[in-house]
Design an enzyme around this catalytic site. Sequence first.
Site, PDB file in Angstrom:
ATOM      1  N   HIS A 164      24.638   4.158  -3.541  1.00 12.03           N
ATOM      2  CA  HIS A 164      24.667   4.615  -4.933  1.00 12.03           C
ATOM      3  C   HIS A 164      26.050   5.092  -5.377  1.00 12.03           C
ATOM      4  O   HIS A 164      26.550   4.680  -6.422  1.00 12.03           O
ATOM      5  CB  HIS A 164      23.652   5.740  -5.163  1.00 12.03           C
ATOM      6  CG  HIS A 164      22.263   5.408  -4.705  1.00 12.03           C
ATOM      7  ND1 HIS A 164      21.720   4.148  -4.834  1.00 12.03           N
ATOM      8  CD2 HIS A 164      21.298   6.161  -4.113  1.00 12.03           C
ATOM      9  CE1 HIS A 164      20.480   4.156  -4.352  1.00 12.03           C
ATOM     10  NE2 HIS A 164      20.202   5.362  -3.901  1.00 12.03           N
ATOM     11  N   SER A 179       0.833  -1.203   0.000  1.00 12.69           N
ATOM     12  CA  SER A 179       0.000   0.000   0.000  1.00 12.69           C
ATOM     13  C   SER A 179       0.868   1.253   0.000  1.00 12.69           C
ATOM     14  O   SER A 179       0.365   2.363   0.010  1.00 12.69           O
ATOM     15  CB  SER A 179      -0.886   0.013   1.259  1.00 12.69           C
ATOM     16  OG  SER A 179      -0.066   0.115   2.410  1.00 12.69           O
ATOM     17  N   GLY A 180       2.159   1.046   0.001  1.00 13.84           N
ATOM     18  CA  GLY A 180       3.076   2.166   0.254  1.00 13.84           C
ATOM     19  C   GLY A 180       3.476   2.975  -0.967  1.00 13.84           C
ATOM     20  O   GLY A 180       3.091   2.704  -2.108  1.00 13.84           O
ATOM     21  N   ASP A 181       4.315   3.938  -0.658  1.00 17.55           N
ATOM     22  CA  ASP A 181       4.754   4.934  -1.612  1.00 17.55           C
ATOM     23  C   ASP A 181       5.650   4.345  -2.713  1.00 17.55           C
ATOM     24  O   ASP A 181       5.429   4.553  -3.900  1.00 17.55           O
ATOM     25  CB  ASP A 181       5.539   5.962  -0.787  1.00 17.55           C
ATOM     26  CG  ASP A 181       5.854   7.180  -1.581  1.00 17.55           C
ATOM     27  OD1 ASP A 181       4.907   7.727  -2.169  1.00 17.55           O
ATOM     28  OD2 ASP A 181       7.032   7.572  -1.627  1.00 17.55           O
ATOM     29  N   ASP A 225      19.854  -1.816  -5.521  1.00 13.28           N
ATOM     30  CA  ASP A 225      20.391  -0.460  -5.510  1.00 13.28           C
ATOM     31  C   ASP A 225      19.897   0.095  -6.834  1.00 13.28           C
ATOM     32  O   ASP A 225      20.407  -0.292  -7.893  1.00 13.28           O
ATOM     33  CB  ASP A 225      21.921  -0.467  -5.461  1.00 13.28           C
ATOM     34  CG  ASP A 225      22.471   0.939  -5.389  1.00 13.28           C
ATOM     35  OD1 ASP A 225      22.001   1.802  -6.160  1.00 13.28           O
ATOM     36  OD2 ASP A 225      23.368   1.188  -4.575  1.00 13.28           O
ATOM     37  N   HIS A 226      18.891   0.944  -6.791  1.00 20.03           N
ATOM     38  CA  HIS A 226      18.227   1.271  -8.059  1.00 20.03           C
ATOM     39  C   HIS A 226      19.151   1.994  -9.042  1.00 20.03           C
ATOM     40  O   HIS A 226      18.880   2.017 -10.234  1.00 20.03           O
ATOM     41  CB  HIS A 226      16.911   2.028  -7.837  1.00 20.03           C
ATOM     42  CG  HIS A 226      17.083   3.482  -7.533  1.00 20.03           C
ATOM     43  ND1 HIS A 226      17.414   3.957  -6.293  1.00 20.03           N
ATOM     44  CD2 HIS A 226      16.968   4.576  -8.323  1.00 20.03           C
ATOM     45  CE1 HIS A 226      17.496   5.273  -6.344  1.00 20.03           C
ATOM     46  NE2 HIS A 226      17.226   5.679  -7.557  1.00 20.03           N
ATOM     47  N   ASP A 274      -0.042  -8.799   9.168  1.00 20.02           N
ATOM     48  CA  ASP A 274       0.805  -8.360  10.277  1.00 20.02           C
ATOM     49  C   ASP A 274       2.081  -9.185  10.194  1.00 20.02           C
ATOM     50  O   ASP A 274       2.043 -10.408  10.300  1.00 20.02           O
ATOM     51  CB  ASP A 274       0.051  -8.610  11.593  1.00 20.02           C
ATOM     52  CG  ASP A 274       0.924  -8.379  12.815  1.00 20.02           C
ATOM     53  OD1 ASP A 274       2.158  -8.234  12.651  1.00 20.02           O
ATOM     54  OD2 ASP A 274       0.378  -8.345  13.928  1.00 20.02           O
TER      55      ASP A 274
HETATM   56  C1  BG6 Z   1      17.107   7.150  -2.932  1.00 21.23           C
HETATM   57  C2  BG6 Z   1      17.271   8.034  -1.720  1.00 21.23           C
HETATM   58  O1  BG6 Z   1      17.792   5.937  -2.766  1.00 21.23           O
HETATM   59  O2  BG6 Z   1      17.613   7.817  -4.072  1.00 21.23           O
HETATM   60  C3  BG6 Z   1      16.584   9.355  -1.931  1.00 21.23           C
HETATM   61  O3  BG6 Z   1      16.722   7.385  -0.593  1.00 21.23           O
HETATM   62  C4  BG6 Z   1      17.033   9.995  -3.214  1.00 21.23           C
HETATM   63  O4  BG6 Z   1      16.830  10.225  -0.824  1.00 21.23           O
HETATM   64  C5  BG6 Z   1      16.942   9.018  -4.380  1.00 21.23           C
HETATM   65  O5  BG6 Z   1      16.216  11.113  -3.465  1.00 21.23           O
HETATM   66  C6  BG6 Z   1      17.562   9.588  -5.653  1.00 21.23           C
HETATM   67  O6  BG6 Z   1      17.308   8.722  -6.711  1.00 21.23           O
HETATM   68  P1  BG6 Z   1      17.196   9.234  -8.205  1.00 21.23           P
HETATM   69  O7  BG6 Z   1      16.972   8.011  -9.016  1.00 21.23           O
HETATM   70  O8  BG6 Z   1      16.033  10.171  -8.234  1.00 21.23           O
HETATM   71  O9  BG6 Z   1      18.467   9.944  -8.515  1.00 21.23           O
END
Ligand code: BG6
Length: 478
Positions: A241, A14-16, A178-179, A86
Amino acid sequence: DTEKSAIFIIFGGSGDLAHRKLYPSLFRLYKTGLLKDHFAVIGTARRPWSDDYFRGTVITSLEESFDDDKKIMEEFAKHFFYQSHDVNDSEHYIALKNLAAKLDDQFEAGHNRVYYMAIAPRFFGTVAEHLNSEGLKTKDGYNRLVIEKPFGRDLDSACELNGNISKAFPEDDIYRIDHYLGKEMIQDIPNIRANNPKFEAALNNKYVSNIQVTLAESLGVEDRGGYYETAGVLRDMVQNHIMQIIGSIASDDPEAKDAGVIHKNKCDLFASLKNLTPEEVDKNFVRGQYDTDELGDEKAYRQEDKVAEDSQIETFTAGKVEFNSKRWSGVPFYVRSGKRMPNKASRIDIVFNEKVSELGIKPNTVLTLLIERTNDHSILINGIDYKESGQDFIKFPEEPEFTKACEAYESLIIDILSGNRVHFTLWDELRSTWKYIDSIRERWDSQKADFPNYISGTMGPDSAEMLLERDGNSWIWD
Ligand code: BG6
């Protein structure tokens, strides 16, 4: 690509994060046909929602990023189901297991499961243990555990978390996100290096004066003050990152294709991080916290919601990172990240020295790799698009089209569904980077900072400039 089948169980459904990143990414995969008939998504969270209500929230989040016909969104949303949950209640896992099994039959999902932790990190371990102990894992499909950041808040807590999840899942089934590793430029860097022999030959301490990694954001902490108070930019951006970006540009053998080899090279690089004594922390790292802007309109960090009035948390840092390796010793990696800087910028600036002319590259050339593209440019040489620079030591193998930030998640989800772990982080990498970050954090925690010390909308405190000036260098992005 052929259609994939899986049941996704999204903790924190349900989150962001789920609504902003995951559902739009799944929708894109739906539109490309990678997800079609044989998948379902179970969202779980504490609040009691009906399937219909949940589907409504999913559609609303899609409408923010897509202008497709609502019909296709509704078709997509039919694959979504909600289960109130839960995380500490064993019974709830049984209910989840039964629902997943039922949907697996209904959608013929091949007994594959993706367990996605989009919840508060303190629950990661508990959920993983219950998934195992309550028998959610299927026998004849895959069972992949996806973990969002932060992976711990220091080395000790990361070790503990890793211990908990690895009791429940084998390492090969763990996907630590790690996106930044899902971003196109980061994924392209090995190809760029492998396809440009002159550039690769110049990437070492003989020819590089310094490398600069900047992750600047114009926004403040927005509504994440509560989380941010436990983090600070060092944990939020540098440990993960920035370190992974350095890993992509500085590790050996960009031609390696095997995930094991790629990870080993990155682990070796991080193992050669030159750890800092407390005195070196004072000398090599600076910290900042934003104040209001010039006009006094914006909130200072200490005025943000859920932030302490005397918060010691840093929203900016700049530092000099060094390695003890044959390839990189003597080359400073200047890193910098902050909130409320003049604009959003994610870039790597590689500053070559004079000797690089031996390789046919003009002396003192600066090569910039834009992780966050500006006006469709991806690579700059001395500040202009590389194609117009008159130097030909670098070419982009395939110029990708301009895309949205959200796509990082799309590409990572494809990897998860394909069992490709190259773009995820391994425990050994985290161990070295946490150890490094801990030494900075410990020093800072022992000394009161003079905060706030930079005005919103600026480049951070002056000490960030001085850090480079002292070495006779300067920031390329300024
Ligand atoms: C997230 C951080 O991992 O990366 C955020 O928690 C940050 O604080 C975000 O805003 C930045 O990601 P991007 O892809 O928008 O550069």
